[in-house]
Structures are given as structure tokens and as C-alpha cells.
Design a protein around this motif. Structure first.
Motif, PDB file in Angstrom:
ATOM      1  N   VAL A  35      43.994  42.808  47.017  1.00 23.24           N
ATOM      2  CA  VAL A  35      42.661  42.479  46.675  1.00 23.24           C
ATOM      3  C   VAL A  35      41.985  41.852  47.799  1.00 23.24           C
ATOM      4  CG1 VAL A  35      43.689  40.389  45.153  1.00 23.24           C
ATOM      5  CG2 VAL A  35      41.587  41.208  44.676  1.00 23.24           C
ATOM      6  N   VAL A  36      40.659  41.679  47.687  1.00 17.97           N
ATOM      7  CA  VAL A  36      39.889  40.813  48.292  1.00 17.97           C
ATOM      8  C   VAL A  36      38.920  40.254  47.745  1.00 17.97           C
ATOM      9  CG1 VAL A  36      38.710  42.582  49.679  1.00 17.97           C
ATOM     10  CG2 VAL A  36      38.567  40.324  50.746  1.00 17.97           C
ATOM     11  N   VAL A  37      38.737  39.001  47.754  1.00 16.14           N
ATOM     12  CA  VAL A  37      37.564  38.208  46.938  1.00 16.14           C
ATOM     13  C   VAL A  37      36.711  37.450  48.026  1.00 16.14           C
ATOM     14  CG1 VAL A  37      36.987  36.348  45.477  1.00 16.14           C
ATOM     15  CG2 VAL A  37      38.972  37.745  44.886  1.00 16.14           C
ATOM     16  N   ARG A  38      35.477  37.819  47.876  1.00 13.64           N
ATOM     17  CA  ARG A  38      34.446  37.098  48.901  1.00 13.64           C
ATOM     18  C   ARG A  38      33.213  36.359  48.050  1.00 13.64           C
ATOM     19  NH1 ARG A  38      29.349  38.041  51.215  1.00 13.64           N
ATOM     20  NH2 ARG A  38      29.438  37.428  53.558  1.00 13.64           N
ATOM     21  N   ALA A  39      33.422  34.844  48.208  1.00 12.27           N
ATOM     22  CA  ALA A  39      32.454  34.049  47.387  1.00 12.27           C
ATOM     23  C   ALA A  39      31.427  33.701  48.499  1.00 12.27           C
ATOM     24  CB  ALA A  39      33.088  32.781  46.492  1.00 12.27           C
ATOM     25  N   GLU A  40      30.237  34.027  48.377  1.00 11.94           N
ATOM     26  CA  GLU A  40      29.117  33.489  49.071  1.00 11.94           C
ATOM     27  C   GLU A  40      28.118  32.766  48.381  1.00 11.94           C
ATOM     28  OE1 GLU A  40      27.134  36.372  51.818  1.00 11.94           O
ATOM     29  OE2 GLU A  40      25.392  35.786  50.792  1.00 11.94           O
TER      30      GLU A  40
END
Length: 370
Positions: A289-294
């Protein structure tokens, strides 16, 4: 005295990952439940009497209440939560037992939050939407928001490889999430959004690279605007690897007749077929999994973008880390805030960072000029 933890749905992939995390990070005695007898629990027996199995169906109300009464903490992992009532949460409140869950659907989240005052009066701390997304992702947002003078926009992107190491229940959750439009907070107003629309190419960290994500209904779509009222827009998007799964999901969401997608039998058929397919593709796609919070906003007088990313090789284990860390802090007395809370409103960033470091989960942060 040794604390006793009850994990409902503890034989599933997510529940057993939570049990494993608690074995690694606490001294608690753990009871995992399932509806059918098994010779051995998913978390192996070298842990001896620290891990027990209880055959239990949530419909067995008296047996459920007895098991809760004998526990110091209840962790609800018996999804999918689209179908779930709040009987477990209510019983925990009635018996003064702290509660954690891995819920991932706004219908359940809304029902659970309605018991906030009752939990507060009873002195019960109930933390919902733990796991990886929602869960760790929400705390990543909080960590970023706290660094702004004026946050304006949150953009969350999630990508899962293959099955993510999870079971059929997660597939059910995906297909159930395609059934109806949902409300999203966009430009300071609630707007209706169709699931799996507005494909966006995001540049994720290695090994994922540029991949497509789509609007998807998540609890954080509406809990984050409540937690951070200064924010004008919250975007939650999800995608799969390999990319052809995205196109198949898009067809399911937009081509299949709505009446067909709302049939239980169709959801079960699609879930099992999808799980069988991912069992094949997992060998080359992995289950990570990859999570990206911008986050976009104002800092030191200028408009900037904060970006935090997390990559983990096993989605189910990452979820276990998120839920397990909340459970650990509750057991240690470090997280005491009676009421029903989404994780971003109850977990301080300092504790969140401690949890990630102790579990060797790295969060990379970057800043860009707008």
C-alpha cells in the motif's frame, strides 16, 4: 494485572494482523473470535496462553455481552461495516469497556458518532476508523495540518497492490462503495460525487510511480472537514495495481446496471472473482500500500504544499499496525478521552510518531512552493 483484549472478527486477515501487533507491542491476553471452529488461530501458538479463540457470532447477543464484560478493551474487526449495527459499541458503553474498530464506511461512522455523549458520560474512550486508510492516513493529515497557519485543501490518495494481503471482506467493501453517489466537501460546500470518477494520475514513491486514482467514498471524506473546519476542500481518491483492475472497477461502477450492483448475490460473486484474480496477480504486483497526503495552505506568509507519503509492503499488516497502536495506547493509559472519536481527533501527533517509529513505518515529508 494483565489486560484482556477481545478482537471480534479476529480470524480474518485484518483481525489477525491486529492480534499480531498486540502480541508484539503489549503484554495483553488476547481472545480472537470467529463464527466457525478452527484447530488453530491465524496468529500462531508460540505465544501460548496469551492468545485464545472463542467461537462467537455477533447475533449471539448474550454471549457477546458476556465476552465484552470480561474484557478491558474490545476491537471490532468484523466487517464489512456497511452492514453493521452499533450493538457492539453500545454494549461496550453500557459495560464501561473501551472500544476500537476498523470501520471504513460513512454510514457506520455516522451511527457510531451519534453515541459520543453516552460514551463520554460512561467514561468510555471509543476510537473508530483506525487501520491504514482510514486510520494512519488521518493521522498523517493531522501531522501536516498542524504545521500550517491556514490550511486550505486536503488531498488523500491511496493505492493498493493486488489483494493487499486482505480477504474477501475487503473486496466486498470496494464493490459496496460503488453503489451510490456521496457527499464531499469541495470549496466550502457539500457536493455530490459519483464513485470511481475523475481519474487523476498521481506520482507516488517507488516502486509505484505514476498511477491512477479515482474518487471513492471514505469516512475521512466527512470526518476531516469536521476535525479541521478551516479546510475548504477534502479529496479522497483510491486506485489499484495493476492498473487494469481500475478499468474493471470503473466498468463495474458505470456500466453495470445499478439494480444489479445492489443485489447481495452480485456483490458476493464479484468479490470472490476479484479475490481469485488477485491471488494470481499478487505474485508480480505484491500486496503493498502507498498513502499520499497532500495539504495546501499558508505557512510563513506564503502558499505552500506539504506532502507526506508512506509505503508498506503488506496492506493488511499496515492496518494491523494502525489499529494495534491505538489499542496499545489505550491499554497503557496514554489515550484517555471519553467519547466516540475518529482517530484524527483523538490521537496526538507525538503519540502517532512514537507508534510509527516503534513499528518501523517511515513517513517521508516534503514541502513545495505553490
Amino acid at each position: 494485572m494483565t489486560e484482556k483484549v477481545l478482537i471480534l472478527g479476529g480470524r480474518g486477515r485484518i483481525g489477525s494482523s491486529v492480534a499480531q501487533d498486540l502480541i508484539n507491542h503489549t503484554q495483553a491476553e488476547i481472545t480472537v473470535t470467529g463464527r466457525f471452529p478452527v484447530a488453530q488461530t491465524p496468529v500462531s501458538s508460540p505465544f501460548g496462553e496469551r492468545l485464545q479463540f472463542l467461537m462467537l457470532d455477533l447475533a449471539e447477543v448474550d454471549k457477546l455481552k458476556k465476552a465484552i464484560a470480561q474484557s478491558d478493551l474490545v476491537i471490532h474487526c468484523a466487517g464489512p461495516f456497511h452492514y453493521r449495527d452499533t450493538n457492539v459499541l453500545q454494549s461496550c458503553i453500557e459495560q464501561g469497556v473501551n472500544y476500537v474498530d476498523v470501520s471504513d464506511h460513512r454510514s457506520y461512522t455516522s451511527k457510531a458518532l451519534s453515541y459520543h455523549e453516552q460514551a463520554a458520560t460512561a467514561g468510555v474512550t471509543a476510537v473508530i476508523n483506525t487501520g491504514i486508510f482510514p486510520g494512519i492516513s488521518n493521522s498523517m493529515v493531522r501531522q501536516g495540518i498542524e504545521q500550517f497557519e491556514q490550511p486550505e485543501k486536503i488531498h488523500l490518495s491511496y493505492l493498493v497492490s493486488g489483494s493487499g494481503g486482505a480477504g474477501v471482506t475487503v473486496m466486498r467493501t470496494t464493490f459496496l462503495g460503488l453503489q451510490h453517489p456521496f457527499e464531499a466537501w469541495i470549496n466550502n460546500q457539500w457536493q455530490s460525487v459519483k464513485p470511481y470518477t475523475d481519474r487523476e494520475i498521481i506520482n507516488f514513491p517507488s516502486p509505484y510511480g505514476r498511477s491512477g486514482v479515482y474518487w471513492f467514498d471514505m469516512p475521512e471524506t466527512f470526518t476531516l472537514p469536521h476535525a479541521f473546519p478551516a479546510v475548504k476542500t477534502v479529496v479522497t481518491k483510491f486506485g489499484s495495481v495493476p492498473d487494469f483492475y481500475n478499468h474493471l472497477t470503473w466498468i463495474t461502477a458505470h456500466i453495470f446496471p445499478k439494480w444489479l450492483m445492489q443485489r447481495h448475490g452480485m456483490i458476493e460473486f464479484l468479490s470472490y472473482v476479484s479475490h481469485s484474480m488477485t491471488n494470481v496477480t499478487n505474485s508480480f504486483s505484491g500486496i503493498g500500500v502507498v498513502v499520499r497526503a497532500e495539504i495546501t495552505g499558508e505557512k510563513a506568509g506564503k502558499k505552500v504544499i506539504y506532502c507526506a507519503t508512506l509505503v508498506y509492503a503488506n496492506t493488511a499488516l499496515a492496518s494491523g499496525c494502525g489499529t494495534g497502536s491505538i489499542a496499545q495506547f489505550l491499554l497503557e493509559g496514554k489515550l484517555q478521552k471519553p467519547g466516540v472519536w475518529p482517530v484524527e481527533e483523538v490521537l496526538p501527533t507525538e503519540l502517532f510518531m512514537q507508534a510509527m517509529q516503534s513499528r518501523k513505518i517511515e513517513i517521508n515529508e516534503t514541502w513545495l512552493d505553490k
